[in-house]
Scaffold this motif. Sequence first.
Motif, short mmCIF file in Angstrom:
data_model
loop_
_atom_site.label_atom_id
_atom_site.label_comp_id
_atom_site.label_asym_id
_atom_site.label_seq_id
_atom_site.Cartn_x
_atom_site.Cartn_y
_atom_site.Cartn_z
N VAL A 111 0.87 -1.24 -0.04
CA VAL A 111 -0.22 0.03 0.00
C VAL A 111 0.85 1.25 -0.06
O VAL A 111 1.80 1.43 0.74
N GLY A 143 0.22 5.35 -0.25
CA GLY A 143 -0.88 6.24 -0.20
C GLY A 143 -2.46 5.63 -0.16
O GLY A 143 -2.69 4.97 0.84
N ASP A 144 -3.04 6.14 -1.32
CA ASP A 144 -4.41 5.52 -1.46
C ASP A 144 -4.41 4.29 -2.32
O ASP A 144 -5.61 4.01 -3.00
N SER A 145 -3.43 3.74 -3.02
CA SER A 145 -3.46 2.84 -4.01
C SER A 145 -2.57 1.29 -3.47
O SER A 145 -1.61 1.57 -2.60
N THR A 146 -2.79 0.30 -4.13
CA THR A 146 -2.00 -0.76 -4.04
C THR A 146 -1.36 -1.18 -4.91
O THR A 146 -1.68 -0.80 -6.24
N GLY A 197 -15.25 1.41 5.37
CA GLY A 197 -14.21 1.03 4.86
C GLY A 197 -14.02 -0.72 5.05
O GLY A 197 -13.00 -1.29 4.86
N GLY A 247 -5.64 8.86 6.85
CA GLY A 247 -4.76 8.14 6.12
C GLY A 247 -5.14 6.62 6.08
O GLY A 247 -5.14 6.07 7.41
N VAL A 248 -5.06 5.94 4.96
CA VAL A 248 -5.45 4.49 5.12
C VAL A 248 -4.31 3.63 5.36
O VAL A 248 -3.17 4.30 5.45
N GLN A 291 -1.12 1.50 6.09
CA GLN A 291 0.04 1.45 4.95
C GLN A 291 0.60 0.05 5.19
O GLN A 291 1.40 -0.24 4.39
N MET A 349 -9.48 0.52 2.34
CA MET A 349 -8.90 1.61 1.20
C MET A 349 -9.65 2.87 1.13
O MET A 349 -9.15 3.93 0.92
N SER A 350 -10.86 2.76 1.58
CA SER A 350 -11.71 3.86 1.52
C SER A 350 -12.92 4.15 2.51
O SER A 350 -13.42 3.16 2.83
#
Length: 367
Positions: A78, A80-83, A241, A341-342, A344, A356-357
């Motif tokens: 992970v 930021g906000d992406s994998t 989430g 912050g998701v 990490q 993630m959201s």
Amino acid sequence: MHRRRFLAAGAAAASVGLAGCRSLFQTRSARSPPLVSDRPDAVYVPSHVEGMAMVGTAAAGDFRVALTYSYPHRFWLVSGDSTEKVEIEGSDSLHLMTTVWDPETDTVLPHGSLTTTITRDGERLTSGKPLWPMLSQNMGVHAGDNLELDGDGTYEVEVSVPPLPTRRAGALGGRFGELGTASFTLEFSQSALEEISYERLPDRQGERDALDPMSMDMMPVSATPAPGDLPGTVVGEGSSGDARFVVSRLASPPDGVSAGDSTATPADGPDDDRPYLAVSMRTPYNGYPIPQASLSATVTRDGTTAFDGSLTPTVHPDLGYHYGAVADVQSGDDLTIAVDGVPQIARHEGYETAFMSFDELSMTVGE
């Protein structure tokens, strides 16, 4: 992607999980089964379940460390906000894993900075290689990676555990502030690796559910207390989430916690006269703690802000891993919890689409 390479080994210890020998075809299939199609944006049952082999446990200063391994498998980092999916490479031989805990309370200590040093026949093969902090359905919080093996043989492995960066409270306060090193001897054989259990799950894969945690005598599995077992008073619960949130209010902060540990709108009075707000963020089904997120809270009373600030990651033997702050929170207040912050932490299959959201959680503080 930077892929960490590692000379690794296994041990002639018993594997954990489903028993039975597997053919070479089944072993190779375990390395790359097809991903579940139409994966939900939530926790789901993965395509397969693997056992693992226990190498052993050892002391590392105040810490206790377990070293285990299984088949190489894909996982997701992970950022930021992406994998980003880490694929199995042809040279990968196994997935090496470590778990760190407090031997006095059996509290698993999420740690993101473990490193390994490997020697064979007196020759250092790799030095200071880090492992990814991870979350898996059957093992919970641990650190690991897919690692390249140098054939059958004997390896000496040192696992270095730096001071725990997470705030420690209660019986954990004042400990885990120094570097510790655990030493292991690994006797690798490919045949032992191939006897680790592996099962496809065609009838369950993709369901909104999770694999059961492993049960091992030699080490604990990360967990959070049931809501009824949390100290203080549970003032609210909710989901966002696909994570569960349980909020507890303690009459005073636990030992090792002060208001200066977070950025907040403070209330008047000494720290030990103010309540402590603890937010337990956990996985559904298995209730594992979800570390490496950023949380904040806002408390309003009669239209006035009583608290507005960050919640500090904290580990406590009775509260578990949670996010907390000294906060002026009272019955009847309006409380909003936000994930800024998701998490990490890397994820094994079945967790990569969840957490993630997030939407804000709003609740009225109960009695």
